[in-house]
Write a protein that holds these residues in place. Structure first.
Motif, PDB file in Angstrom:
ATOM      1  N   LEU A   1       9.903   2.666   2.455  1.00  0.00           N
ATOM      2  CA  LEU A   1      10.862   2.566   1.896  1.00  0.00           C
ATOM      3  C   LEU A   1      12.597   2.825   1.611  1.00  0.00           C
ATOM      4  CD1 LEU A   1       9.608   6.292   2.375  1.00  0.00           C
ATOM      5  CD2 LEU A   1       8.849   4.396   0.751  1.00  0.00           C
TER       6      LEU A   1
ATOM      7  N   LYS B   1       6.688   2.917   7.560  1.00  0.00           N
ATOM      8  CA  LYS B   1       6.934   3.511   5.931  1.00  0.00           C
ATOM      9  C   LYS B   1       8.497   3.908   6.082  1.00  0.00           C
ATOM     10  CE  LYS B   1       5.411   8.220   4.488  1.00  0.00           C
ATOM     11  NZ  LYS B   1       3.875   8.866   4.790  1.00  0.00           N
TER      12      LYS B   1
ATOM     13  N   VAL C   1      -6.972   0.316   2.357  1.00  0.00           N
ATOM     14  CA  VAL C   1      -7.196   2.087   2.779  1.00  0.00           C
ATOM     15  C   VAL C   1      -7.152   2.750   3.074  1.00  0.00           C
ATOM     16  CG1 VAL C   1      -6.964   4.103   0.483  1.00  0.00           C
ATOM     17  CG2 VAL C   1      -6.159   1.954  -0.219  1.00  0.00           C
TER      18      VAL C   1
ATOM     19  N   LEU D   1      -5.420   3.141   6.667  1.00  0.00           N
ATOM     20  CA  LEU D   1      -4.574   3.485   6.507  1.00  0.00           C
ATOM     21  C   LEU D   1      -3.818   4.961   5.920  1.00  0.00           C
ATOM     22  CD1 LEU D   1      -2.636   1.267   4.286  1.00  0.00           C
ATOM     23  CD2 LEU D   1      -1.658   1.870   5.983  1.00  0.00           C
TER      24      LEU D   1
ATOM     25  N   GLY E   1       6.472  -3.203  -7.190  1.00  0.00           N
ATOM     26  CA  GLY E   1       6.287  -2.540  -6.114  1.00  0.00           C
ATOM     27  C   GLY E   1       6.813  -3.160  -4.761  1.00  0.00           C
TER      28      GLY E   1
ATOM     29  N   HIS F   1       1.073  -1.158  -0.189  1.00  0.00           N
ATOM     30  CA  HIS F   1      -0.446  -0.180  -0.284  1.00  0.00           C
ATOM     31  C   HIS F   1       0.716   0.854   0.057  1.00  0.00           C
ATOM     32  CE1 HIS F   1      -4.209  -1.423   0.262  1.00  0.00           C
ATOM     33  NE2 HIS F   1      -3.557  -2.326   1.572  1.00  0.00           N
ATOM     34  N   ILE F   2       2.116   1.007   0.271  1.00  0.00           N
ATOM     35  CA  ILE F   2       3.452   2.355   0.699  1.00  0.00           C
ATOM     36  C   ILE F   2       3.692   2.331  -0.368  1.00  0.00           C
ATOM     37  CG2 ILE F   2       5.390   3.808   1.795  1.00  0.00           C
ATOM     38  CD1 ILE F   2       4.110   1.779   4.899  1.00  0.00           C
ATOM     39  N   VAL F   3       4.282   1.452  -0.887  1.00  0.00           N
ATOM     40  CA  VAL F   3       4.756   1.107  -2.148  1.00  0.00           C
ATOM     41  C   VAL F   3       4.175   0.652  -3.604  1.00  0.00           C
ATOM     42  CG1 VAL F   3       6.845   1.854  -3.317  1.00  0.00           C
ATOM     43  CG2 VAL F   3       6.681   2.644  -1.084  1.00  0.00           C
ATOM     44  N   PRO F   4       2.988   1.220  -3.913  1.00  0.00           N
ATOM     45  CA  PRO F   4       2.258  -0.238  -5.149  1.00  0.00           C
ATOM     46  C   PRO F   4       3.000  -0.236  -6.192  1.00  0.00           C
ATOM     47  CG  PRO F   4       1.415   2.242  -4.892  1.00  0.00           C
ATOM     48  CD  PRO F   4       2.311   2.444  -4.224  1.00  0.00           C
TER      49      PRO F   4
END
Lengths: 567, 194
Positions: free
Chosen positions: B158, B154, B128, B131, B74, B65-68
Motif C-alpha cells: 500500500l 500488505k 489467490v 492469499l 496495479g 494480487h494485493i493491488v491489481p
C-alpha cells in the motif's frame, strides 16, 4: 582583532531575533553558529518533492533503521523523516550522557530549529507568570504579563501569526491574521464539546504561518510539510524573517561551522570580552571580541557554554554565583490524550494540506474553585485534529485485490485525536552538569538528569481521561485513551517535547537565579541569555514566541543600557 | 501525460507565479523534466540489491494480487517490488530484513506443500486461494509469524503503491497547492487524496 558591538551565539529562533534587533539598533553584530550555512530557498533540497522522488517515500527514520545510523537520539522523535534528516544534528557531533532517558533534539545549521519547529504560538498570561509565587514551586518571575505584552505584539506583527481571538484571560489574544479553517470533523467536535463544556473552547491553532501577505512573504499555499523549508517564507524561520532583516542593515556578520567553547571573562572589568570557538571543520580554536554577548544557542547548549566558562571568579561556571546554573530543567510532557471516530459526515471532505491543527486552551486550576484540581497544580492544553482515514487503513483490515483497491479509492471514516501538552514544575534535581568526557571539539559533554515528577504523572492521568470525556461528550465513538509514557523507557520521556527550558533561570534574587528581569546575568552586566534557558517556569503553551518576545525586550534594554554607559 | 499530471503542473506554475519566481525554475521544471521523468521510470539498468531475481518476482506477484491492475495500473506497474528492495536495502535493520526474507520463503514453502510448485509458478487461482488463507490468518484473533509477514507485505504494497506517481496521481489525487478548503462536498473531489 575586530571588536564587534555585539556577539550573538546561535542563529535559531532567538539568535535570529537578537541579530535583527541589535543590528537595527545600529550595532555591528557577529552571529556565531555551530552548524553549516543553510541558504533560504536554495538549500531546501526536499521542498515540494513528490513522495515518489524520495527513495524511502519519506519514511519515518526510527531508532535502528539504516537511515538513522548517525542519529540514534534524533531518531527518537516522530519528526525525524527521510525528507528532513539534513536539518537535524548528527548525534556524534553533540554527544551527552543521560542518567535516565532524556531526548535532546538539536538543529545543526544556520536557522537552527526555526526551520523545523512546530510553529504553534501562544502568549503566556499572568496565570503563568504568577504561578511560582502562588504555589511555591520555583522562584517568582521578575516580570509579569504587562511587561511582555507589548513585545508579544511587536513580535507577532513581524513574524505573522494566524489565529482566532477568544478573549480568554489564561490565553491572551494577539495581533492575528485571519485564522485557518477547521474541517467538518473538527467543526463537529467543536460544537459538541463546547455544548457539553461551556467553559472550554476548541479553536484552530494559533500558528506562525501567514494567511495574508506580510512584507515580501507570501501566504501559505498549503503544500503541507513546512519543515522541509518554505521558499515563499510563509512560516516564520530565521531564514525567511529575522536574518534578512538583520542583513539589510549592513551590520550583520555570520560565521557558521563554529561551535562555542566558552566565553572569555575579564575579572577586572567584571565583563565578558569575547568568545572562544572551535572551527568544526579544522578543529582549530579562534577568538572573537565583543562588547556585548547574547547567548541564544538553545537551552542546554547555552548552559553548557556557561558551565564550561570557568575562571577564578566563577569556578563553577560563568554567572553562577548562585549555584543554580544547570538546575530546574523542564520540558512539556505530552503524548497523553485520546482519540475516537466520528460517525457520518461522509459527504464532507477538505482540500489542501493545512499545516496546523486545533487547540483546546487550558481549563484546569485557573484560580477559581470550579476549575481547581486536588491531585495536581498547574495545567495543560490540547493539540490535535480530525481527518478522514487514508489508504493506510487498508493494512489494518482483512481483504486484498480489486475489492481492497475499490475501498481505498475513497477516504475512510473521520477520526479525531487530541494530545495534552502539560506544564512541568521547576525542580532542582532536574539538572545538567559537565562530565569528564569531551566531544570531538574538546568541549566537555553534558550529563543530563531529568525525570517527570509526581505532579506531571498525576496531570497525565487527567490529560488522557479529560480528552476521552470531551470526545465522548462531543459525540465521538470508539473513544480510546493513550499515554506513551513508560517509566525509564522511551515514548514520552523528558526532552521529547523539544520544549526543554530552564537551567539559567530569571529571578528577582541573585542568590537564587542567574538572570534578572531583563535576561541580563546578575553577575555579568554585558551578558544576556534569551533562549529557553532563561525560563523560571514552563507554562503549558508552546514557548517559542515567549522566547522571541523576551529576546526583543532584552535587546531593547541592552542597547539602552549601553547608551547610558552601564554595560 | 495524464490529466492529473497536468493539474499538478498547473498548480506548481500557479505557485511559481504567486512567488514571482521565488521558487527557482529548476525546482518547478525538475518535477517535469524529461530527465526527472526518466529517473522515475524503471531503468533497464536497475537491479535489486537485496532480493534475488526469484524473490523480486515473488514480491511483485504478491503485490499485484494485493493491488491489481483495474482501470488504473496495479502494484507491479507502479514498481512496488523495486520499492520493497530499496527499503530492505537502505532502511530495514538486518534482523527485520531477514525476518521479511524468511516470510517470503515461507510463502513459497506453503505453495510447495499445497501445490507442489513455488508461489510464482502456481496457477493464478491457486495463488489467490493461498492469499485468502494468509489474509484470513493475518487478521485472526490469534496470530503467528505468517501473520506478521503478510500484514507487513500488505503495508509495504500500500505504501509503495499509493506514494508512487501512478498510485498518487492516477488512482488517487494529489491535493493541488494554493488554498485550503476545510469543508467541501466529497462529490466535488470524488476520490481520496493520496
Amino acid at each position: 582583532m575586530i571588536t564587534y558591538d555585539a556577539i550573538v551565539i546561535g542563529s535559531g529562533i532567538t539568535g535570529g531575533w537578537a541579530a535583527k534587533e541589535l543590528t537595527e539598533k545600529g550595532l555591528a553584530t557577529l552571529v556565531i553558529e555551530r552548524g553549516r550555512n543553510v541558504e533560504h530557498r536554495k538549500d531546501y533540497i526536499t521542498e515540494h518533492k513528490p513522495s515518489w522522488e524520495l527513495p524511502l517515500r519519506n519514511a519515518r527514520l526510527a531508532v535502528g533503521t539504516r537511515g538513522a545510523e548517525e542519529y540514534p537520539i534524533q531518531a527518537r522523535t516522530g519528526q525525524f523523516h527521510e525528507s528532513v534528516k539534513h536539518f537535524f544534528i548528527k548525534d556524534h557531533r553533540n554527544p551527552y550522557i543521560e542518567d535516565k532517558p532524556f531526548t535532546w533534539i538539536q538543529g545543526d545549521q544556520v536557522g537552527g530549529k526555526s526551520l523545523i519547529w512546530g510553529r504553534q504560538v501562544y502568549r503566556w498570561s499572568d496565570l503563568d507568570f504568577e504561578a511560582n509565587l502562588r504555589d511555591g514551586h520555583g522562584v517568582d518571575w521578575p516580570i509579569r504579563y504587562a511587561d511582555v505584552a507589548p513585545w508579544y505584539s511587536y513580535v507577532e506583527r513581524f513574524i505573522g501569526v494566524s489565529g482566532e481571538k477568544l478573549g480568554l484571560p489564561q490565553l491572551p489574544d494577539g495581533e492575528f491574521q485571519p485564522p485557518m479553517e477547521m474541517n467538518a470533523g473538527e467543526k463537529f467536535v467543536k460544537a459538541g464539546l463546547e455544548r457539553a463544556f461551556p467553559d472550554r473552547r476548541f479553536t484552530i491553532g494559533r500558528v506562525a504561518i501567514l494567511t495574508q501577505p506580510l512584507n515580501d512573504r507570501l501566504p501559505c499555499h498549503y503544500c503541507g510539510p513546512c519543515e522541509r523549508g518554505c521558499s515563499t517564507g510563509s512560516y516564520f524561520s530565521s531564514q525567511a524573517s529575522t536574518l534578512p532583516a538583520a542583513r539589510a542593515t549592513g551590520r550583520l556578520t555570520i560565521v557558521p561551522d563554529s561551535v562555542v567553547h566558552s566565553l572569555i571573562y575579564d575579572a577586572a572589568k567584571s565583563r565578558v570580552t569575547g568568545v572562544r570557538v572551535v572551527d568544526t571543520t579544522t578543529k582549530q580554536t579562534r577568538e572573537y571580541s565583543g562588547r556585548l554577548v547574547f547567548l541564544c544557542a538553545s537551552t542546554l547548549a547555552t548552559t553548557r557554554v556557561l558551565l564550561n566558562s570557568k575562571s577564578p571568579s566563577f569556578p563553577n561556571g560563568l554567572a553562577n554565583s548562585s549555584g543554580v546554573l544547570g538546575h530546574y530543567l523542564m520540558d512539556h510532557h505530552f503524548r497523553a490524550g485520546a482519540s475516537g471516530t466520528i460517525e457520518g459526515l461522509l459527504d464532507h471532505y477538505y482540500q489542501g494540506n493545512r499545516p496546523n491543527g486545533i487547540y483546546v486552551p487550558r481549563f484546569r486550576n485557573l484560580g477559581d474553585e470550579a476549575s481547581r484540581r486536588g491531585d495536581y497544580v498547574r495545567g495543560f492544553g490540547y493539540q490535535g485534529g480530525a481527518s478522514r482515514q487514508n489508504w493506510a487503513r487498508g493494512a489494518g483490515e482483512p481483504g486484498f485485490g480489486v475489492e481492497l483497491k475499490r475501498k481505498l479509492h475513497d477516504p475512510g471514516r473521520w477520526t479525531m485525536g487530541m494530545t495534552g501538552f502539560g506544564e512541568c514544575l521547576p525542580r532542582a534535581d532536574n539538572h545538567v552538569e559537565l562530565a569528564e568526557q569531551t566531544d570531538e571539539f574538546g568541549i566537555p559533554v553534558l550529563r543530563i538528569h531529568c525525570t517527570w515528577g509526581e505532579n506531571e504523572l498525576a496531570m497525565r492521568k487527567d490529560m488522557a481521561a479529560s480528552a476521552a470525556e470531551m470526545l465522548e461528550a462531543a459525540g465521538c465513538k470508539d473513544v480510546r485513551t493513550n499515554d506513551a509514557y513508560r517509566e525509564g523507557g522511551l515514548g514520552a520521556e523528558p526532552g521529547l517535547g523539544i520544549h526543554e527550558m530552564g537551567t539559567a533561570r530569571m529571578g528577582r534574587d541573585p542568590r537564587t537565579s542567574v538572570l534578572n528581569g531583563h535576561n541580563q546575568a546578575h553577575d555579568v552586566p554585558n551578558l544576556f541569555v534569551t533562549d529557553g534557558a532563561c525560563m523560571a517556569s514552563s507554562s503549558c503553551v508552546n514557548p517559542s514566541i515567549t522566547y522571541m518576545a523576551l529576546t526583543a525586550r532584552a535587546c531593547d534594554y541592552a542597547v539602552a543600557e549601553s547608551k547610558r554607559g552601564n554595560l | 501525460m495524464s490529466r492529473n499530471t497536468i493539474s499538478r503542473r498547473r498548480a506548481l506554475q500557479q505557485v511559481a507565479l504567486l512567488l514571482g519566481g521565488a521558487i527557482s525554475a529548476p525546482t518547478v521544471a525538475g518535477v517535469f523534466s524529461t530527465a526527472t521523468r526518466r529517473a522515475w521510470a524503471a531503468s533497464p539498468a536497475w537491479a535489486p540489491r537485496t532480493l534475488s531475481a526469484a524473490q523480486l518476482e515473488l514480491v511483485a506477484t504478491l503485490a499485484e494480487h494485493i493491488v491489481p491492475q483495474t482501470e488504473t495500473p496495479g502494484a507491479r506497474a507502479a514498481g512496488v517490488h523495486r520499492f520493497v528492495d530499496t527499503l530492505l536495502t537502505d532502511h530495514y535493520p538486518a534482523a527485520e530484513r531477514d525476518r521479511f526474507l524468511t516470510g517470503l520463503a515461507g510463502v513459497d514453502a506453503q505453495a510447495q506443500s499445497h501445490y507442489g510448485k513455488r508461489f510464482a509458478e502456481s496457477a493464478a487461482a491457486q495463488q489467490v486461494a493461498l492469499l485468502r488463507e494468509l489474509d484470513a490468518a493475518a487478521y485472526a484473533a490469534t496470530r503467528g509469524e505468517d501473520a506478521w509477514f503478510f500484514r507487513r507485505m500488505k503495508e509495504l504494497t500500500l505504501v509503495g503503491y499509493y506514494t508512487s506517481e501512478i498510485g498518487a496521481m492516477q488512482e488517487l489525487r494529489v491535493s493541488p497547492f494554493g488554498t485550503y478548503r476545510g469543508d467541501i462536498p466529497y462529490t466535488s473531489i470524488g476520490r481520496a487524496w493520496a
